[in-house]
Each structure stands twice: as structure tokens, then as C-alpha cells.
Design a protein around this motif. Structure first.
Motif, PDB file in Angstrom:
ATOM      1  N   GLY A   1      -4.706 -60.967  11.506  1.00 31.29           N
ATOM      2  CA  GLY A   1      -4.049 -61.542  12.679  1.00 31.29           C
ATOM      3  C   GLY A   1      -4.372 -62.982  12.999  1.00 31.29           C
ATOM      4  N   VAL A   2      -5.533 -63.477  12.563  1.00 30.64           N
ATOM      5  CA  VAL A   2      -5.877 -64.871  12.860  1.00 30.64           C
ATOM      6  C   VAL A   2      -5.895 -65.721  11.591  1.00 30.64           C
ATOM      7  CG1 VAL A   2      -7.145 -64.362  14.978  1.00 30.64           C
ATOM      8  CG2 VAL A   2      -8.355 -64.321  12.786  1.00 30.64           C
ATOM      9  N   ALA A   3      -5.341 -65.199  10.509  1.00 26.29           N
ATOM     10  CA  ALA A   3      -5.267 -65.978   9.265  1.00 26.29           C
ATOM     11  C   ALA A   3      -4.315 -67.157   9.455  1.00 26.29           C
ATOM     12  CB  ALA A   3      -4.793 -65.097   8.118  1.00 26.29           C
ATOM     13  N   GLY A   4      -4.601 -68.247   8.788  1.00 24.00           N
ATOM     14  CA  GLY A   4      -3.742 -69.420   8.886  1.00 24.00           C
ATOM     15  C   GLY A   4      -2.396 -69.197   8.217  1.00 24.00           C
ATOM     16  N   ASP A   5      -1.381 -69.879   8.725  1.00 25.55           N
ATOM     17  CA  ASP A   5      -0.041 -69.762   8.144  1.00 25.55           C
ATOM     18  C   ASP A   5       0.093 -70.576   6.856  1.00 25.55           C
ATOM     19  OD1 ASP A   5       0.657 -68.163  10.250  1.00 25.55           O
ATOM     20  OD2 ASP A   5       1.788 -69.694  11.332  1.00 25.55           O
TER      21      ASP A   5
ATOM     22  N   ASP B   1       8.471 -68.040   8.628  1.00 23.49           N
ATOM     23  CA  ASP B   1       7.785 -67.955   9.915  1.00 23.49           C
ATOM     24  C   ASP B   1       6.930 -66.696   9.908  1.00 23.49           C
ATOM     25  OD1 ASP B   1       6.987 -68.721  12.416  1.00 23.49           O
ATOM     26  OD2 ASP B   1       8.780 -68.018  13.462  1.00 23.49           O
ATOM     27  N   SER B   2       5.899 -66.692  10.726  1.00 21.26           N
ATOM     28  CA  SER B   2       5.062 -65.500  10.850  1.00 21.26           C
ATOM     29  C   SER B   2       5.421 -64.770  12.135  1.00 21.26           C
ATOM     30  CB  SER B   2       3.577 -65.878  10.855  1.00 21.26           C
ATOM     31  OG  SER B   2       3.276 -66.716  11.958  1.00 21.26           O
ATOM     32  N   THR B   3       5.200 -63.473  12.127  1.00 26.46           N
ATOM     33  CA  THR B   3       5.475 -62.657  13.308  1.00 26.46           C
ATOM     34  C   THR B   3       4.356 -61.633  13.455  1.00 26.46           C
ATOM     35  OG1 THR B   3       7.198 -61.362  14.433  1.00 26.46           O
ATOM     36  CG2 THR B   3       6.858 -60.903  12.103  1.00 26.46           C
ATOM     37  N   PRO B   4       3.987 -61.286  14.681  1.00 28.92           N
ATOM     38  CA  PRO B   4       2.875 -60.344  14.861  1.00 28.92           C
ATOM     39  C   PRO B   4       3.253 -58.912  14.502  1.00 28.92           C
ATOM     40  CG  PRO B   4       3.800 -60.965  16.989  1.00 28.92           C
ATOM     41  CD  PRO B   4       4.475 -61.826  15.964  1.00 28.92           C
ATOM     42  N   LEU B   5       2.322 -58.235  13.842  1.00 23.39           N
ATOM     43  CA  LEU B   5       2.407 -56.790  13.626  1.00 23.39           C
ATOM     44  C   LEU B   5       1.390 -56.186  14.589  1.00 23.39           C
ATOM     45  CD1 LEU B   5       2.380 -56.855   9.717  1.00 23.39           C
ATOM     46  CD2 LEU B   5       4.379 -56.533  11.186  1.00 23.39           C
TER      47      LEU B   5
ATOM     48  N   ALA C   1      -8.338 -54.634  13.852  1.00 23.08           N
ATOM     49  CA  ALA C   1      -7.363 -55.713  14.025  1.00 23.08           C
ATOM     50  C   ALA C   1      -7.987 -56.892  14.770  1.00 23.08           C
ATOM     51  CB  ALA C   1      -6.144 -55.202  14.783  1.00 23.08           C
ATOM     52  N   ASP C   2      -7.529 -58.092  14.436  1.00 24.55           N
ATOM     53  CA  ASP C   2      -8.005 -59.309  15.102  1.00 24.55           C
ATOM     54  C   ASP C   2      -7.221 -59.545  16.388  1.00 24.55           C
ATOM     55  OD1 ASP C   2      -9.742 -59.853  12.996  1.00 24.55           O
ATOM     56  OD2 ASP C   2      -8.217 -60.976  11.884  1.00 24.55           O
ATOM     57  N   TYR C   3      -7.917 -60.097  17.378  1.00 22.16           N
ATOM     58  CA  TYR C   3      -7.231 -60.505  18.608  1.00 22.16           C
ATOM     59  C   TYR C   3      -6.726 -61.930  18.426  1.00 22.16           C
ATOM     60  CZ  TYR C   3      -6.212 -61.676  23.446  1.00 22.16           C
ATOM     61  OH  TYR C   3      -5.578 -62.073  24.602  1.00 22.16           O
ATOM     62  N   ASN C   4      -5.428 -62.101  18.591  1.00 23.29           N
ATOM     63  CA  ASN C   4      -4.817 -63.424  18.462  1.00 23.29           C
ATOM     64  C   ASN C   4      -4.544 -63.968  19.859  1.00 23.29           C
ATOM     65  OD1 ASN C   4      -2.595 -65.451  18.227  1.00 23.29           O
ATOM     66  ND2 ASN C   4      -2.779 -64.974  16.043  1.00 23.29           N
ATOM     67  N   SER C   5      -5.203 -65.063  20.201  1.00 22.97           N
ATOM     68  CA  SER C   5      -5.098 -65.601  21.563  1.00 22.97           C
ATOM     69  C   SER C   5      -3.709 -66.170  21.854  1.00 22.97           C
ATOM     70  CB  SER C   5      -6.161 -66.683  21.782  1.00 22.97           C
ATOM     71  OG  SER C   5      -6.036 -67.711  20.819  1.00 22.97           O
ATOM     72  N   HIS C   6      -2.996 -66.588  20.815  1.00 24.75           N
ATOM     73  CA  HIS C   6      -1.649 -67.125  21.024  1.00 24.75           C
ATOM     74  C   HIS C   6      -0.685 -66.017  21.452  1.00 24.75           C
ATOM     75  CE1 HIS C   6       1.963 -69.545  20.487  1.00 24.75           C
ATOM     76  NE2 HIS C   6       2.454 -68.593  19.707  1.00 24.75           N
ATOM     77  N   TYR C   7      -0.739 -64.892  20.748  1.00 29.03           N
ATOM     78  CA  TYR C   7       0.150 -63.770  21.069  1.00 29.03           C
ATOM     79  C   TYR C   7      -0.452 -62.830  22.110  1.00 29.03           C
ATOM     80  CZ  TYR C   7       2.928 -65.149  17.008  1.00 29.03           C
ATOM     81  OH  TYR C   7       3.706 -65.846  16.119  1.00 29.03           O
ATOM     82  N   GLU C   8      -1.742 -63.032  22.399  1.00 26.90           N
ATOM     83  CA  GLU C   8      -2.457 -62.237  23.401  1.00 26.90           C
ATOM     84  C   GLU C   8      -2.421 -60.742  23.085  1.00 26.90           C
ATOM     85  OE1 GLU C   8      -0.754 -63.376  27.156  1.00 26.90           O
ATOM     86  OE2 GLU C   8      -1.969 -65.198  27.265  1.00 26.90           O
ATOM     87  N   CYS C   9      -2.692 -60.419  21.838  1.00 35.04           N
ATOM     88  CA  CYS C   9      -2.756 -59.015  21.442  1.00 35.04           C
ATOM     89  C   CYS C   9      -3.552 -58.892  20.150  1.00 35.04           C
ATOM     90  CB  CYS C   9      -1.356 -58.427  21.249  1.00 35.04           C
ATOM     91  SG  CYS C   9      -0.441 -59.142  19.862  1.00 35.04           S
ATOM     92  N   LYS C  10      -3.977 -57.672  19.857  1.00 30.09           N
ATOM     93  CA  LYS C  10      -4.571 -57.396  18.555  1.00 30.09           C
ATOM     94  C   LYS C  10      -3.443 -57.182  17.560  1.00 30.09           C
ATOM     95  CE  LYS C  10      -9.173 -55.667  19.547  1.00 30.09           C
ATOM     96  NZ  LYS C  10     -10.154 -54.613  19.219  1.00 30.09           N
ATOM     97  N   MET C  11      -3.618 -57.709  16.359  1.00 30.19           N
ATOM     98  CA  MET C  11      -2.472 -57.732  15.452  1.00 30.19           C
ATOM     99  C   MET C  11      -2.877 -58.085  14.029  1.00 30.19           C
ATOM    100  SD  MET C  11      -0.907 -61.446  16.570  1.00 30.19           S
ATOM    101  CE  MET C  11      -0.367 -61.985  14.950  1.00 30.19           C
ATOM    102  N   ASP C  12      -1.975 -57.823  13.099  1.00 25.09           N
ATOM    103  CA  ASP C  12      -1.939 -58.461  11.793  1.00 25.09           C
ATOM    104  C   ASP C  12      -0.723 -59.376  11.805  1.00 25.09           C
ATOM    105  OD1 ASP C  12      -4.156 -57.084  11.043  1.00 25.09           O
ATOM    106  OD2 ASP C  12      -3.203 -55.898   9.461  1.00 25.09           O
ATOM    107  N   LYS C  13      -0.507 -60.086  10.711  1.00 23.48           N
ATOM    108  CA  LYS C  13       0.643 -60.992  10.632  1.00 23.48           C
ATOM    109  C   LYS C  13       1.525 -60.657   9.443  1.00 23.48           C
ATOM    110  CE  LYS C  13      -0.879 -65.476  12.526  1.00 23.48           C
ATOM    111  NZ  LYS C  13      -1.180 -66.870  12.130  1.00 23.48           N
TER     112      LYS C  13
END
Length: 307
Positions: A126-130, A83-87, A96-108
Motif C-alpha cells: 500500500g505504501v510502495a512508490g508508483d 495510474d494506481s488505485t487502492p485495494l 496491510a499498510d496504512y496509506n495516509s493519502h487514501y486514509e485506509c489500510k490497503m495494497d495497490k
């Protein structure tokens, strides 16, 4: 020095403050003394140089593989999950990319666990595919000689290739969530499997062979997606699938343990060092888990009593 870095991660201090926080007893336990039994602590700069330049990403990845292999040998668990989790990053972070699912800027961080033990991790934007990350984890588990029955993943990793790669390389059943509108694929039915095996009889296709042999044959001649279709069709018909998939629910809990134990975000970390430091935090957590496994401590992944 690696043990000292684990102390740094666990205490969440800077390099200099980590050194100054050590007691005499801790310095002795970490073997920082000379032949005359005088305490000789490294400087914060020395520790930083060792981590960033002597180890580097390549060295850290090798350590992660060694730790993962040792954890696998001590664990009796036969089911893996990814599983992936936000950093999380600062909201003002321009890298850092803004991830709309987690609603924050992040890496994964993409983490594979066996049972509840983390054995391998990769770091992406942060928005790279799993889904593209899975093959790297499969190859790592294969190098670790993982003996698995199941490998679970959520719908972000759903693809026919991922199904077939898990089955072929790990000899494990892929338990990957599929969309609510997913349908049985005709090309993955036994009739079509037999058709293609028979069609390739000149290069060794044997329609009378066991299904496992036929699937391996098709995978090896490049029909990997068809093998994946067959495997997902079987999951969609399997009444036990939902029960097997439930075991993946432990992922988020363990991710929470990691974030509560070591620094597992990218705040105040330079862009070019983020992958290195997230991996270092991960192996620090692995070392803590491995130590408890080796010492047969009852509650693994629980380090609150040390604070």
C-alpha cells in the motif's frame, strides 16, 4: 474453468456458492456436461485448486498478457495511461499498510489502460512508490506490440528515467505531470545534447544527425536521464501538454467500474494470496471487456445491465 472463475468474480461468491448458483442452462453454456449430455459440475475445491495451483500467479500473468494483446488489436486507441488505485483492506488487517493519502489500510493496483480498456496490472504493497512500477508496464506493452502515440501518468511516476524509457521503448510521447516548481533543465537543452553527442564521436556520435537519432544514441550509451530531461523540457514548453494530460482523467472512472463489477479489494483474502486474487479479478474484468469488444457492444466497461 477460467470462464467459471469469471462467473465467481462477477457474482462475488465463494467457490462452493458459485457452483451451487449455476443453473442447468449456465452449466451447458460453460460446457460442464459429459458425452451423454449429463451435467457434471466441478466441486468448489476443484475450482479452487485449478485457480491457485494449476494457474498460479505465473499462469494468470500469461493470460493477462494474452488478453491485453487481443484488446490492443481490437482497439483503435493510441493513447495509454497508467495510474494506481487502492485495494482496500480491513482496518484491522495487520498485514496491510496504512496509506495516509487514501486514509485506509490497503495494497495497490497499478493499471495501464489503452483508451478506456485495461491491458496490464501489477500489485504492490500500500505504501510502495508508483514510479518503479512503470518500467514493468512499459516492457509488457512492448511485448504486446502496442502502437501508441502518448503514454500519460500523474506526478507519482515523474522521473527523467521514466520519460526516456517511454520514449525509447514504446516510441510514444511521455505525458507525465510535473511539479509546479519544476524548472527547465540545462542539461536537457539542445546545446548540451549536441555537446555530449560530439564528445562521444569516437563511438558513433554524430552531431549533425536528426535529434531523434542523437537522443537514441545518448540513451543507448547510458545517458538516459539526460534524454529524459530533454523530453520533459519539451513538455514544459508545449502549449498542448495540458490538453493531452486531461485524457488521463478517465483512469479513476474505469477503476470505479472495475470495483463495481468484480471484487477488487483485499478484504477477507489471505496475505499470501492477495496478489493472485487481485490479478484474477483484473483478468476477469478484461475478459468481460474483451467479450463486449468482440461482439461490438456499444457501451464498453458498462456491465450494470447484467446484474
Amino acid at each position: 474453468m477460467i470462464k467459471l472463475f469469471v462467473v465467481k468474480c462477477f457474482r462475488n461468491l465463494s467457490y462452493d456458492k458459485t457452483i451451487s448458483s449455476l443453473t442447468e442452462e449456465e452449466a451447458i453454456l460453460l460446457s460442464f456436461y459429459d458425452e451423454n449430455d449429463h451435467i457434471k459440475l466441478p466441486s468448489g475445491g476443484t475450482l479452487h485448486h485449478f485457480v491457485k495451483y494449476r494457474l498460479g500467479e505465473e499462469g494468470v500473468n500469461e493470460i493477462m498478457m494474452l488478453l491485453g494483446e487481443k484488446i490492443l488489436k481490437l482497439s483503435s486507441a493510441k493513447e495509454a495511461k497508467i495510474d494506481s488505485t487502492p485495494l482496500e483492506a480491513s482496518r484491522y488487517d495487520k498485514h496491510a499498510d496504512y496509506n495516509s493519502h487514501y486514509e485506509c489500510k490497503m495494497d495497490k493496483a497499478h493499471i495501464t489502460m489503452v483508451g478506456t480498456y485495461p491491458v496490464f496490472m501489477t500489485h504492490t504493497k500500500g505504501v510502495a512508490g508508483d514510479s518503479p512500477e512503470l518500467i514493468t508496464h512499459i516492457e509488457a506493452l512492448k511485448k504486446m506490440n502496442a502502437d501508441l502515440d502518448l503514454y500519460s501518468a500523474d506526478g507519482g511516476y515523474d522521473s527523467f528515467l521514466n520519460h526516456s524509457d517511454i520514449w525509447y521503448h514504446l516510441d510514444a510521447k511521455p505525458i507525465i505531470s510535473y511539479a509546479s516548481n519544476a524548472v527547465i533543465k540545462k542539461e536537457g537543452e539542445e546545446e548540451r545534447i549536441n555537446h555530449w553527442v560530439n564528445k562521444k564521436w569516437r563511438i558513433g556520435g554524430d552531431v549533425h544527425a536528426p535529434m531523434e537519432n542523437k537522443l537514441k544514441f545518448l540513451y543507448e550509451i547510458g545517458r538516459k536521464e539526460q534524454v529524459g530531461m530533454y523530453l520533459r523540457n519539451q513538455n514544459m514548453r508545449d502549449e498542448a501538454f495540458d490538453e493531452q494530460y486531461k485524457k488521463r482523467a478517465e483512469c479513476e472512472k474505469i477503476h470505479g467500474y472495475i470495483k463495481g463489477t468484480v471484487k477488487f479489494d483485499i478484504r477477507r483474502v489471505r496475505n499470501q494470496s492477495r496478489k493472485l486474487y487481485s490479478l484474477l479479478s483484473f483478468i476477469s474484468y478484461q475478459l468481460l471487456v474483451l467479450t463486449e469488444m468482440q461482439n461490438k457492444v456499444g457501451d464498453k466497461n458498462s456491465f450494470g445491465r447484467y446484474f
